[in-house]
Design an enzyme around this catalytic site. Structure first.
Site, PDB file in Angstrom:
ATOM      1  N   ASP A 165       6.684  16.778  49.883  1.00 28.35           N
ATOM      2  CA  ASP A 165       7.287  18.106  50.327  1.00 28.35           C
ATOM      3  C   ASP A 165       5.911  19.097  50.331  1.00 28.35           C
ATOM      4  O   ASP A 165       5.277  19.050  49.482  1.00 28.35           O
ATOM      5  CB  ASP A 165       8.223  18.320  49.177  1.00 28.35           C
ATOM      6  CG  ASP A 165       8.999  19.422  49.723  1.00 28.35           C
ATOM      7  OD1 ASP A 165       9.768  19.706  50.828  1.00 28.35           O
ATOM      8  OD2 ASP A 165       9.127  20.602  48.875  1.00 28.35           O
ATOM      9  N   GLU A 197      -3.877   0.966  45.472  1.00 31.31           N
ATOM     10  CA  GLU A 197      -3.980   0.186  44.381  1.00 31.31           C
ATOM     11  C   GLU A 197      -2.771  -0.710  44.258  1.00 31.31           C
ATOM     12  O   GLU A 197      -2.838  -1.954  44.258  1.00 31.31           O
ATOM     13  CB  GLU A 197      -4.271   1.116  43.078  1.00 31.31           C
ATOM     14  CG  GLU A 197      -4.117   0.171  41.831  1.00 31.31           C
ATOM     15  CD  GLU A 197      -3.752   1.157  40.620  1.00 31.31           C
ATOM     16  OE1 GLU A 197      -4.441   2.290  40.748  1.00 31.31           O
ATOM     17  OE2 GLU A 197      -3.051   0.839  39.742  1.00 31.31           O
TER      18      GLU A 197
HETATM   19  C1  GLC Z   1      10.522  21.624  52.117  1.00 32.80           C
HETATM   20  C2  GLC Z   1      12.048  20.980  52.475  1.00 32.80           C
HETATM   21  C3  GLC Z   1      12.732  21.816  52.560  1.00 32.80           C
HETATM   22  C4  GLC Z   1      12.777  22.645  51.226  1.00 32.80           C
HETATM   23  C5  GLC Z   1      11.300  23.250  50.699  1.00 32.80           C
HETATM   24  C6  GLC Z   1      11.237  23.540  49.506  1.00 32.80           C
HETATM   25  O1  GLC Z   1      10.190  22.251  53.381  1.00 32.80           O
HETATM   26  O2  GLC Z   1      12.072  20.056  53.533  1.00 32.80           O
HETATM   27  O3  GLC Z   1      14.114  21.350  52.707  1.00 32.80           O
HETATM   28  O4  GLC Z   1      13.874  23.888  51.037  1.00 32.80           O
HETATM   29  O5  GLC Z   1      10.601  22.198  51.085  1.00 32.80           O
HETATM   30  O6  GLC Z   1      11.117  22.620  48.701  1.00 32.80           O
END
Ligand code: GLC
Length: 562
Positions: free
Chosen positions: A224, A274
């Site tokens: 993310d 790894e």
């Molecule tokens: C990313 C995710 C989204 C989330 C954001 C904060 O963009 O795809 O859904 O709200 O991160 O974590």
């Protein structure tokens, strides 16, 4: 759960599986509900693995299923090593992985390193420990500006709207109240405090998390906001911020894309490699990198960093031959040059669905011309699946689902809607629970006979998109995806051939893959003559032949190369 045994690499086995893989994104909450509470869960996903197998994808990516107070539906993680009870248990996760692997499906999970939840034990400890404490140093706490510290420490804005700073409630650390309470940084919702990635505890914590899930057998991680993590030293003001308080600020150069982040991806890549060496199964890292500059994006997927990053420019492109040509050519030119392959995307859980985008509709503004949107989305699917690289499909894309644009405001759950004061409608409309069976309660999302309320309401017209209906209708979107994916497995040029553009009239795109495969896309609102002879493999519009109908695409096997 025992760690995976150490095995010699299997010669040539599944190396590079990700380069051309088609991965299906599962938004767990909205995919399938096994226990009747109206919320999707891991056992629901497991029960539908045969559906994914017959769709023809190579694997699935699960959105976050970790314990979380769900302020941003799991992107606010309170425990990085568990499962949210409403989604199941660690045992249900292990069963899911085991069954997926038996069906030869890879499993990628989401990891959220930029921020956690206000309920994460470190943050709870930091609030209690007070200003200047070691516990606070793992986050970005700072004194406010103004006589009483009543103004945020800088002008950064949250991506979801409003200030990126939240003031700590006075006395939350048991202090005297004389001391001014501090603020903490959250580049998303206030319930998602950002980690301080310059603190050594943070990087070692996440390396352990990575190993924990790799030991549990996952094939990869989707990372993310992988261009987040570090913030510029001293947290300086963003000089060019416009001061619209409601909208986010995705381009703040001090909050995103700091050079140090690449060191993190190098160390994660070393860990993934790894595991690949030790177990003979290649483990991959796929980044969500929200940078507009393709050259910068490519930096994240250098050979010793992430394997891939999503190429969102494709999703953002208008339905227009020049726009599509430009993003495809740019993506292939820069990203593939980095030694990686492009990860194409048309849909995900953060964007209005492609049928609606191409229809000119939008959340809160109406559905648009859905016939037009569907025709273009079908053609776009054939275009994407013919391109070199991998594709990420989002659940419901194969059902031709449009966005639900008219969810009542009082039911909207997205923090983006609330933090923007309703100016931005948010992402609930692409997260409505999937329709599986037209004639069942909840369209088969929950078991029949259970209370029958899904966490977001399904509109009646979902019946037309139910998977069981589409399976018996020969020219449905579901058949289009199934046939295209089957062809991808059958035609070697589709996974190995370089792309070469063919000359066409304006409004039309055509390219070959290797020798003997051509994709033609008519972006125009009128029919055109098909510029390529040969056997029609698949068409987005059943009328395609010598003529290509408006907004359509075809795959062709020319008689003897082109
Ligand atoms: C990313 C995710 C989204 C989330 C954001 C904060 O963009 O795809 O859904 O709200 O991160 O974590």
């Amino acid at each position: 759960m025992p760690a995976e045994p150490s095995c010699p690499p299997l010669p040539g086995s599944t190396r590079d599986w990700w380069r051309n893989a088609v991965i299906y994104q599962v938004y767990v909450r909205s995919f399938a509900d096994s226990d009747g509470d109206g919320i999707g869960d891991l056992d629901g996903v497991r029960a539908r693995l045969p559906y994914l197998r017959s769709l023809g994808v190579d694997g699935l990516w699960l959105n976050p299923f970790y314990p979380s107070p769900q302020h941003d539906h799991g992107y606010d993680v309170s425990d990085y090593r568990g499962v949210q009870p409403e989604y199941g248990t660690l045992e249900s996760f292990d069963r899911l992985i085991r069954d997926a692997h038996r069906l030869d499906l890879k499993v990628i999970i989401d990891v959220v390193p930029n921020h956690c939840s206000i309920e994460h034990p470190w943050f709870v400890e930091a609030l209690a420990a007070g200003p200047g404490s070691p516990a606070r140093a793992r986050f970005h706490f700072a004194d406010g500006q103004g006589e009483y510290g009543e103004l945020p420490p800088n002008n950064w804005r949250s991506i979801f709207g409003g200030s990126a700073w939240q003031r700590v409630p006075a006395r939350s650390w048991g202090g005297e109240g004389i001391e001014r309470s501090q603020w903490y940084l959250h580049t998303f919702a206030a319930e998602q405090p950002d980690f301080n990635w310059r603190h050594p505890d943070v990087s070692s914590y996440f390396e352990d998390v990575l190993r924990y899930w790799l030991d549990r057998g996952v094939d990869g991680l989707r990372i993310d906001v992988a261009h987040g993590l570090h913030k510029a030293d001293g947290l300086p003001d963003h000089e060019h911020a416009d001061h619209d308080e409601l909208t986010g600020d995705p381009v703040n150069p001090h909050a995103w894309n700091q050079p140090e982040v690449h060191e993190v991806w190098r160390s994660w890549r070393a860990i993934a490699d790894e595991y690949t060496r030790r177990t003979g199964r290649e483990r991959v890292l796929v980044g969500e990198v929200g940078l507009l500059d393709t050259e910068q994006l490519a930096q994240y997927q250098r050979p010793d960093e992430l394997h891939q990053t999503f190429y969102f420019e494709f999703l953002r492109a208008e339905w227009d031959d020049e726009a599509l040509y430009d993003v495809i050519d740019r993506g292939l030119g820069t990203i593939a040059r980095s030694g990686s392959s492009v990860a194409w995307v048309l849909n995900n859980h953060d964007m209005p669905r492609s049928v609606t985008r191409y229809a000119g509709g939008a959340p809160g503004a109406g559905p648009g011309d859905l016939d037009l949107g569907l025709a273009r989305a079908r053609a776009a699917a054939l275009l994407m699946l013919a391109l070199p690289g991998s594709s990420y499909l989002y659940q419901g894309e194969e059902l031709g689902l449009p966005e639900v644009t008219d969810l009542p405001e009082h039911l909207l759950t997205d923090p983006m809607f609330h933090r923007s004061g309703g100016v931005r409608r948010g992402r609930d409309g692409c997260r409505v629970p999937l329709p599986w069976r037209a004639a069942h309660d909840t369209f088969g999302f929950s078991p029949n006979g259970t209370p029958g309320t899904t966490w977001l309401p399904q509109p009646d017209w979902f019946a037309e998109h139910a998977a069981d209906q589409l399976l018996v209708s020969g020219d449905s979107m579901l058949h289009l995806y199934r046939e295209a994916l089957a062809l991808r497995h059958r035609i070697p040029a589709l996974t190995s051939g370089d792309l070469r553009w063919l000359p066409t009239e304006p409004g039309v795109l055509a390219f070959t893959r290797g020798d003997g495969f051509v994709c033609v896309v008519n972006c125009l609102p009128r029919p055109v003559c098909n510029p390529v002879d040969g056997a029609l493999l698949i068409a987005s519009d059943p009328e395609a032949g010598d003529k290509l109908p408006p907004n359509s695409a075809v795959w062709i096997l020319p008689p003897d190369g082109t």
